[in-house]
Scaffold this motif. Structure first.
Motif, PDB file in Angstrom:
ATOM      1  N   UNK A  36      54.915 116.552 107.507  1.00  0.00           N
ATOM      2  CA  UNK A  36      54.795 117.888 106.915  1.00  0.00           C
ATOM      3  C   UNK A  36      55.876 118.143 105.867  1.00  0.00           C
ATOM      4  N   UNK A  37      56.497 117.084 105.373  1.00  0.00           N
ATOM      5  CA  UNK A  37      57.635 117.238 104.459  1.00  0.00           C
ATOM      6  C   UNK A  37      57.286 118.034 103.207  1.00  0.00           C
ATOM      7  N   UNK A  38      56.098 117.779 102.631  1.00  0.00           N
ATOM      8  CA  UNK A  38      55.719 118.505 101.409  1.00  0.00           C
ATOM      9  C   UNK A  38      55.640 120.004 101.674  1.00  0.00           C
ATOM     10  N   UNK A  39      54.973 120.389 102.770  1.00  0.00           N
ATOM     11  CA  UNK A  39      54.836 121.809 103.091  1.00  0.00           C
ATOM     12  C   UNK A  39      56.185 122.435 103.405  1.00  0.00           C
ATOM     13  N   UNK A  40      57.035 121.703 104.122  1.00  0.00           N
ATOM     14  CA  UNK A  40      58.364 122.234 104.462  1.00  0.00           C
ATOM     15  C   UNK A  40      59.174 122.490 103.201  1.00  0.00           C
ATOM     16  N   UNK A  41      59.164 121.539 102.267  1.00  0.00           N
ATOM     17  CA  UNK A  41      59.925 121.709 101.031  1.00  0.00           C
ATOM     18  C   UNK A  41      59.379 122.857 100.197  1.00  0.00           C
ATOM     19  N   UNK A  42      58.048 123.009 100.143  1.00  0.00           N
ATOM     20  CA  UNK A  42      57.460 124.096  99.353  1.00  0.00           C
ATOM     21  C   UNK A  42      57.703 125.461  99.981  1.00  0.00           C
ATOM     22  N   UNK A  43      57.725 125.533 101.300  1.00  0.00           N
ATOM     23  CA  UNK A  43      57.880 126.814 101.979  1.00  0.00           C
ATOM     24  C   UNK A  43      59.340 127.206 102.195  1.00  0.00           C
ATOM     25  N   UNK A  44      60.191 126.225 102.497  1.00  0.00           N
ATOM     26  CA  UNK A  44      61.579 126.542 102.870  1.00  0.00           C
ATOM     27  C   UNK A  44      62.624 125.881 101.984  1.00  0.00           C
ATOM     28  N   UNK A  45      62.213 124.996 101.089  1.00  0.00           N
ATOM     29  CA  UNK A  45      63.172 124.359 100.192  1.00  0.00           C
ATOM     30  C   UNK A  45      63.587 122.975 100.667  1.00  0.00           C
ATOM     31  N   UNK A  46      64.061 122.177  99.720  1.00  0.00           N
ATOM     32  CA  UNK A  46      64.469 120.810 100.043  1.00  0.00           C
ATOM     33  C   UNK A  46      65.691 120.770 100.954  1.00  0.00           C
ATOM     34  N   UNK A  47      66.588 121.739 100.794  1.00  0.00           N
ATOM     35  CA  UNK A  47      67.785 121.761 101.637  1.00  0.00           C
ATOM     36  C   UNK A  47      67.390 121.872 103.112  1.00  0.00           C
ATOM     37  N   UNK A  48      66.377 122.683 103.383  1.00  0.00           N
ATOM     38  CA  UNK A  48      65.903 122.836 104.762  1.00  0.00           C
ATOM     39  C   UNK A  48      65.373 121.519 105.301  1.00  0.00           C
ATOM     40  N   UNK A  49      64.554 120.842 104.488  1.00  0.00           N
ATOM     41  CA  UNK A  49      64.000 119.559 104.935  1.00  0.00           C
ATOM     42  C   UNK A  49      65.100 118.529 105.165  1.00  0.00           C
ATOM     43  N   UNK A  50      66.050 118.454 104.240  1.00  0.00           N
ATOM     44  CA  UNK A  50      67.152 117.502 104.397  1.00  0.00           C
ATOM     45  C   UNK A  50      67.961 117.825 105.651  1.00  0.00           C
TER      46      UNK A  50
END
Length: 439
Positions: A36-50
């Motif tokens: 779900x990395x794409x959705x996480x980055x689009x919804x919460x930002x790359x910092x959140x995913x990292x």
């Protein structure tokens, strides 16, 4: 309370990290976050995913430390994976942007580490079940988003890359960003759901609904690579079934014959590529890829052995990616071919190591699936076949979902058949702790 009666320090935490329930939760969390990395980055930002990936890596280290008595260091990581990652790290020193290249390598290492942890705390069936649960949820969410965008509201969701084409029967993207990624994930899901059905690890109704969901989204993605993947995986299933039903004394000759047939088929497919492309209706899409690959090959000639440095997904502002896009008047984020991409970035050395990693894993997984009774062992080679075929049209195998699945399958295959088994200490069964294998 006497010292003998005092509870051991951090005993509860260590017990938690070693428990089967935690291993399952950790596996689902890792697979869910990466898929779900794409959705996480689009919804919460790359910092959140990292931050999520860093947190999971820290937990992974803790899990390996807690299970250190169960895990053999000798069998922890495939040798070819270590060599590939080592060469990618070395390329930082001749990269055009050492800092960007280094952090790209750290991302590659982090996903590989998560795959290694999963490979040592879950067996093959448990891994397939966790992946099945994750993909059922993500594909269901994808369908719900497409229904909401394309039918109920009739409005594209640009922040998720959803175009809202469901009413026109596609192409749809779901929460995966592109139709090709959705198609790729759907094929992985189909393999996993069918393994679940054959092993009776979920109810028949759930299996049927899951297969319909994955198959429907694969068709609606309208991805030209889905048909090729389906045919390739279907042929692999047929060949594996034939091998499994052949007498053991005849399997060697059959395996050799199948290997020869694969080589001949690859050559024939290359020679007949234009009629095949016309048949699947991917002429324009493939023509764009060929133009890109031709320019990439031109740049490979300048650095054929070392490559231009490891970046994984392209840093479009860096050389030579920026120049390639300038020449083509495009904005490609990858080379749309994992083999050409790694050749451009890591040269012939890097490509040889990647092919060795995938080929050894495929041979080990295939032999284990052909010799062992349980059909669950077919999951590893079939996922690898899908990855290797898709690598001809996309670079998914080098980053994100594809890279983690490649490493996970390599770890699983290495635990099934490895030269380390002859020198490893006892205490593990098939590369898994005894309690994990039965959890």
């Amino acid at each position: 309370m006497t010292p003998a009666q005092a509870p051991p320090s951090h005993g509860w935490f260590s017990a938690l990290l070693q428990s089967a329930d935690f291993a399952r939760a950790y596996t689902v969390a890792v697979l869910g976050a990466v898929f779900a990395s794409f959705a996480i980055e689009r919804l919460a930002g790359r910092v959140t995913y990292v931050s999520i990936i860093v947190g999971l890596c820290v937990l992974g280290v803790a899990v390996l430390v807690a299970r250190r008595q169960e895990i053999s260091l000798l069998r922890l990581v495939p040798t070819t994976l270590v060599l590939f990652l080592g060469w990618a790290l070395a390329s930082v020193f001749w990269s055009s942007d050492a800092a960007t290249s280094f952090w790209s390598w750290v991302t590659t290492l982090a996903l590989a580490f998560l795959a290694v942890v999963i490979g040592h705390v879950r067996d093959t069936l448990q891994t397939a079940r966790a992946l099945g649960d994750v993909l059922r949820a993500l594909l269901a969410v994808s369908l719900a988003i497409e229904v909401l965008s394309g039918i109920l509201l009739d409005v594209p969701f640009a922040f998720l890359g959803v175009q809202g084409n469901l009413a026109e029967l596609g192409p749809v993207q779901g929460i995966f960003g592109t139709r090709n990624m959705l198609g790729f994930v759907a094929v992985l899901a189909l393999i996993t759901f069918l393994i679940e059905y054959r092993t009776q690890s979920v109810r028949p109704g759930v299996s049927f609904a899951s297969v319909v969901l994955a198959g429907g989204l694969a068709a609606l993605s309208d991805s030209p690579t889905v048909l090729v993947l389906a045919v390739g995986v279907g042929l692999a299933v047929g060949a594996l079934a034939l091998v499994r039903h052949t007498r053991p004394e005849h399997r060697g000759a059959l395996q050799l014959g199948l290997g020869t047939l694969v080589v001949v088929g690859v050559i024939a497919g290359y020679l007949a590529r234009h009629p095949i492309i016309a048949w699947i209706g991917a002429g324009t899409d493939f023509s764009m890829r060929v133009d890109l690959w031709n320019v990439m090959v031109d740049w490979v000639r300048f650095e054929p052995v070392l490559g231009w440095g490891w970046f994984g997904a392209w840093s479009t502002r860096e050389y030579p990616f920026s120049y390639i896009n300038y020449v083509l008047d495009a904005s490609h984020a990858t080379g749309l071919n994992a083999y050409f991409d790694v050749l451009l970035q890591l040269g012939w050395v890097g490509l040889s190591l990647l092919v060795a990693l995938a080929a050894i894993a495929l041979v080990r997984g295939w032999l284990a699936a052909s010799e062992r009774r349980s059909v669950v062992y077919a999951w590893t080679p079939l996922i690898l076949v899908a990855l290797l075929i898709d690598s001809v049209f996309e670079s998914f195998t080098l980053v994100g979902i594809g890279w983690m699945m490649l490493v996970l399958c390599a770890v699983r295959a290495g635990q099934s058949r490895s030269w380390r088994e002859r020198i490893d200490a006892p205490g593990t069964e098939g590369g898994l702790p005894h309690d994990a294998a039965g959890a």
